[in-house]
Design a protein around this motif. Structure first.
Motif, PDB file in Angstrom:
ATOM      1  N   LYS A 108       0.848   5.414   0.171  1.00 54.73           N
ATOM      2  CA  LYS A 108       0.084   6.622   0.460  1.00 54.73           C
ATOM      3  C   LYS A 108       0.917   7.832   0.039  1.00 54.73           C
ATOM      4  O   LYS A 108       2.138   7.830   0.162  1.00 54.73           O
ATOM      5  CB  LYS A 108      -0.260   6.713   1.944  1.00 54.73           C
ATOM      6  CG  LYS A 108      -1.192   5.621   2.432  1.00 54.73           C
ATOM      7  CD  LYS A 108      -1.543   5.811   3.903  1.00 54.73           C
ATOM      8  CE  LYS A 108      -2.490   4.732   4.402  1.00 54.73           C
ATOM      9  NZ  LYS A 108      -2.875   4.916   5.819  1.00 54.73           N
ATOM     10  N   TRP A 163       5.154   3.931   1.998  1.00 53.23           N
ATOM     11  CA  TRP A 163       4.609   2.600   1.779  1.00 53.23           C
ATOM     12  C   TRP A 163       4.844   1.708   2.992  1.00 53.23           C
ATOM     13  O   TRP A 163       5.752   1.922   3.798  1.00 53.23           O
ATOM     14  CB  TRP A 163       5.209   1.975   0.520  1.00 53.23           C
ATOM     15  CG  TRP A 163       6.699   1.757   0.562  1.00 53.23           C
ATOM     16  CD1 TRP A 163       7.360   0.644   0.970  1.00 53.23           C
ATOM     17  CD2 TRP A 163       7.706   2.691   0.173  1.00 53.23           C
ATOM     18  NE1 TRP A 163       8.698   0.796   0.874  1.00 53.23           N
ATOM     19  CE2 TRP A 163       8.954   2.060   0.362  1.00 53.23           C
ATOM     20  CE3 TRP A 163       7.683   4.000  -0.337  1.00 53.23           C
ATOM     21  CZ2 TRP A 163      10.158   2.691   0.092  1.00 53.23           C
ATOM     22  CZ3 TRP A 163       8.869   4.623  -0.620  1.00 53.23           C
ATOM     23  CH2 TRP A 163      10.099   3.972  -0.406  1.00 53.23           C
ATOM     24  N   GLU A 179      -4.170   7.291  -1.755  1.00 52.06           N
ATOM     25  CA  GLU A 179      -3.392   6.055  -1.675  1.00 52.06           C
ATOM     26  C   GLU A 179      -3.806   5.117  -2.812  1.00 52.06           C
ATOM     27  O   GLU A 179      -4.896   5.223  -3.360  1.00 52.06           O
ATOM     28  CB  GLU A 179      -3.578   5.377  -0.322  1.00 52.06           C
ATOM     29  CG  GLU A 179      -5.005   4.922  -0.048  1.00 52.06           C
ATOM     30  CD  GLU A 179      -5.156   4.351   1.352  1.00 52.06           C
ATOM     31  OE1 GLU A 179      -4.179   4.376   2.111  1.00 52.06           O
ATOM     32  OE2 GLU A 179      -6.265   3.895   1.672  1.00 52.06           O
ATOM     33  N   THR A 239      -7.511  -2.958   0.276  1.00 50.02           N
ATOM     34  CA  THR A 239      -6.736  -4.121   0.712  1.00 50.02           C
ATOM     35  C   THR A 239      -5.588  -4.360  -0.259  1.00 50.02           C
ATOM     36  O   THR A 239      -5.789  -4.400  -1.472  1.00 50.02           O
ATOM     37  CB  THR A 239      -7.621  -5.366   0.766  1.00 50.02           C
ATOM     38  OG1 THR A 239      -8.711  -5.109   1.634  1.00 50.02           O
ATOM     39  CG2 THR A 239      -6.835  -6.558   1.279  1.00 50.02           C
ATOM     40  N   SER A 240      -4.412  -4.495   0.263  1.00 44.89           N
ATOM     41  CA  SER A 240      -3.235  -4.608  -0.588  1.00 44.89           C
ATOM     42  C   SER A 240      -3.136  -5.990  -1.221  1.00 44.89           C
ATOM     43  O   SER A 240      -3.590  -6.991  -0.679  1.00 44.89           O
ATOM     44  CB  SER A 240      -1.979  -4.333   0.232  1.00 44.89           C
ATOM     45  OG  SER A 240      -1.841  -5.281   1.258  1.00 44.89           O
ATOM     46  N   GLU A 258     -10.068   3.102   2.013  1.00 42.88           N
ATOM     47  CA  GLU A 258      -9.140   2.016   2.374  1.00 42.88           C
ATOM     48  C   GLU A 258      -9.170   0.942   1.293  1.00 42.88           C
ATOM     49  O   GLU A 258     -10.228   0.593   0.769  1.00 42.88           O
ATOM     50  CB  GLU A 258      -9.558   1.405   3.716  1.00 42.88           C
ATOM     51  CG  GLU A 258      -8.627   0.305   4.198  1.00 42.88           C
ATOM     52  CD  GLU A 258      -7.288   0.842   4.649  1.00 42.88           C
ATOM     53  OE1 GLU A 258      -6.341   0.048   4.691  1.00 42.88           O
ATOM     54  OE2 GLU A 258      -7.188   2.042   4.949  1.00 42.88           O
ATOM     55  N   SER A 313       4.370  -2.669   3.998  1.00 44.34           N
ATOM     56  CA  SER A 313       4.149  -4.020   3.484  1.00 44.34           C
ATOM     57  C   SER A 313       4.626  -5.021   4.532  1.00 44.34           C
ATOM     58  O   SER A 313       5.097  -4.652   5.615  1.00 44.34           O
ATOM     59  CB  SER A 313       4.919  -4.223   2.173  1.00 44.34           C
ATOM     60  OG  SER A 313       6.313  -4.258   2.423  1.00 44.34           O
ATOM     61  N   LYS A 352       0.849  -1.179   0.000  1.00 45.12           N
ATOM     62  CA  LYS A 352       0.000   0.000   0.000  1.00 45.12           C
ATOM     63  C   LYS A 352       0.893   1.240   0.000  1.00 45.12           C
ATOM     64  O   LYS A 352       1.789   1.368   0.828  1.00 45.12           O
ATOM     65  CB  LYS A 352      -0.909   0.002   1.227  1.00 45.12           C
ATOM     66  CG  LYS A 352      -1.844   1.204   1.289  1.00 45.12           C
ATOM     67  CD  LYS A 352      -2.538   1.313   2.633  1.00 45.12           C
ATOM     68  CE  LYS A 352      -3.407   0.082   2.895  1.00 45.12           C
ATOM     69  NZ  LYS A 352      -4.163   0.216   4.151  1.00 45.12           N
ATOM     70  N   PHE A 389       3.354   2.835  -8.940  1.00 43.20           N
ATOM     71  CA  PHE A 389       2.214   3.375  -8.192  1.00 43.20           C
ATOM     72  C   PHE A 389       1.994   4.824  -8.628  1.00 43.20           C
ATOM     73  O   PHE A 389       2.890   5.660  -8.491  1.00 43.20           O
ATOM     74  CB  PHE A 389       2.477   3.331  -6.687  1.00 43.20           C
ATOM     75  CG  PHE A 389       2.537   1.935  -6.132  1.00 43.20           C
ATOM     76  CD1 PHE A 389       1.429   1.390  -5.495  1.00 43.20           C
ATOM     77  CD2 PHE A 389       3.694   1.167  -6.233  1.00 43.20           C
ATOM     78  CE1 PHE A 389       1.477   0.113  -4.977  1.00 43.20           C
ATOM     79  CE2 PHE A 389       3.742  -0.111  -5.716  1.00 43.20           C
ATOM     80  CZ  PHE A 389       2.631  -0.648  -5.084  1.00 43.20           C
ATOM     81  N   SER A 426      -3.123   0.756  -4.169  1.00 42.76           N
ATOM     82  CA  SER A 426      -2.632  -0.563  -3.803  1.00 42.76           C
ATOM     83  C   SER A 426      -2.462  -1.400  -5.060  1.00 42.76           C
ATOM     84  O   SER A 426      -3.210  -1.241  -6.035  1.00 42.76           O
ATOM     85  CB  SER A 426      -3.603  -1.267  -2.848  1.00 42.76           C
ATOM     86  OG  SER A 426      -3.721  -0.544  -1.645  1.00 42.76           O
TER      87      SER A 426
END
Length: 234
Positions: free
Chosen positions: A3, A79, A24, A48-49, A46, A81, A1, A60, A26
């Motif tokens: 941002k 980011w 953001e 989900t990655s 939001e 992860s 993800k 990105f 993903s």
């Protein structure tokens, strides 16, 4: 993800995290040996990655808005992860939003100004000698140095004992007024036939103008008039 944030400097901190969020994105699934591009325009929710295959890359991009008003901000990508504990970030550039130019009017006394006898209005002078209560012409030229038309210009003329416009002049020295407008980057002459109605003695004639261009008024001395019972003919 990943941002994206706007920061006042090149260091990502709590203030940026709290107030500088831009959006953001993903990743989706990436096949081995291939690359993929993902772009989210204006997405703020939001997500989900997904995951990225080893020995691969992912781009990105986010269609962010310079929504901080005006001024300089550094754009940061942050980011997270399962590869590292916490976040990592990098400065990817800077964006400067210029302060918008507000078009307004600006009036100044610039050009011919002064006093004249009514039968000789083209002969503008600084000093006049008149009989008490005789008429005379007062003239001031206002120039508009702004880019907006001054539509509600009011010029009032006053007689003052000195060359400073004050409360006493405003209360007791009023002679007359004239209304008009001034186009941008142009000028307008404001003339009014007045009367030396103060009796005898010297008075300074002052032009005072108000408009929507600024709060309050501005003024300039146009000249002086000496009123008496007898004036030498000229």
């Amino acid at each position: 993800k990943v941002k994206f944030y706007a920061s006042l400097d090149q260091n990502f901190g709590p203030h940026d995290q709290a107030h500088g969020f831009l959006g953001e994105v993903s990743p989706g699934y990436i096949q081995p040996g291939n690359s993929s591009h993902d772009q989210a325009h204006g997405f703020l929710g939001e997500v989900t990655s997904g995951y990225i295959q080893p020995h691969n890359s992912y781009e990105f991009k986010h269609g962010a808005q310079a929504n901080w008003g005006y001024g300089l901000r550094y754009i940061m990508a942050v980011w997270e992860s399962d590869c590292t504990h916490g976040q990592a970030w990098v400065v990817i550039g800077k964006v400067e939003v210029e302060k918008p130019i507000v078009c307004k009017c600006e009036l100044v006394a610039h050009g011919e100004k002064g006093l004249a006898k009514v039968h000789d209005e083209h002969n503008i002078q600084y000093s006049l000698s008149l009989k008490a209560h005789d008429p005379f012409t007062a003239k001031v030229t206002l120039s508009n140095h702004g880019c907006k038309k001054a539509e509600q210009v009011k010029v009032k003329f006053y007689a003052s004992l000195d060359q400073h416009f004050g409360p006493h002049d405003r209360a007791h020295g009023f002679l007359g007024e004239y209304y008009g407008s001034v186009q941008p980057h142009s000028h307008t002459e404001f003339k009014k036939v007045l009367s030396a109605n103060w009796g005898h003695g010297v008075r300074y004639v002052i032009a005072v103008w108000t408009s929507e261009c600024k709060h309050g008024d501005a003024w300039v001395v146009l000249g002086k008039v000496k009123a008496s019972n007898w004036v030498h003919p000229n």
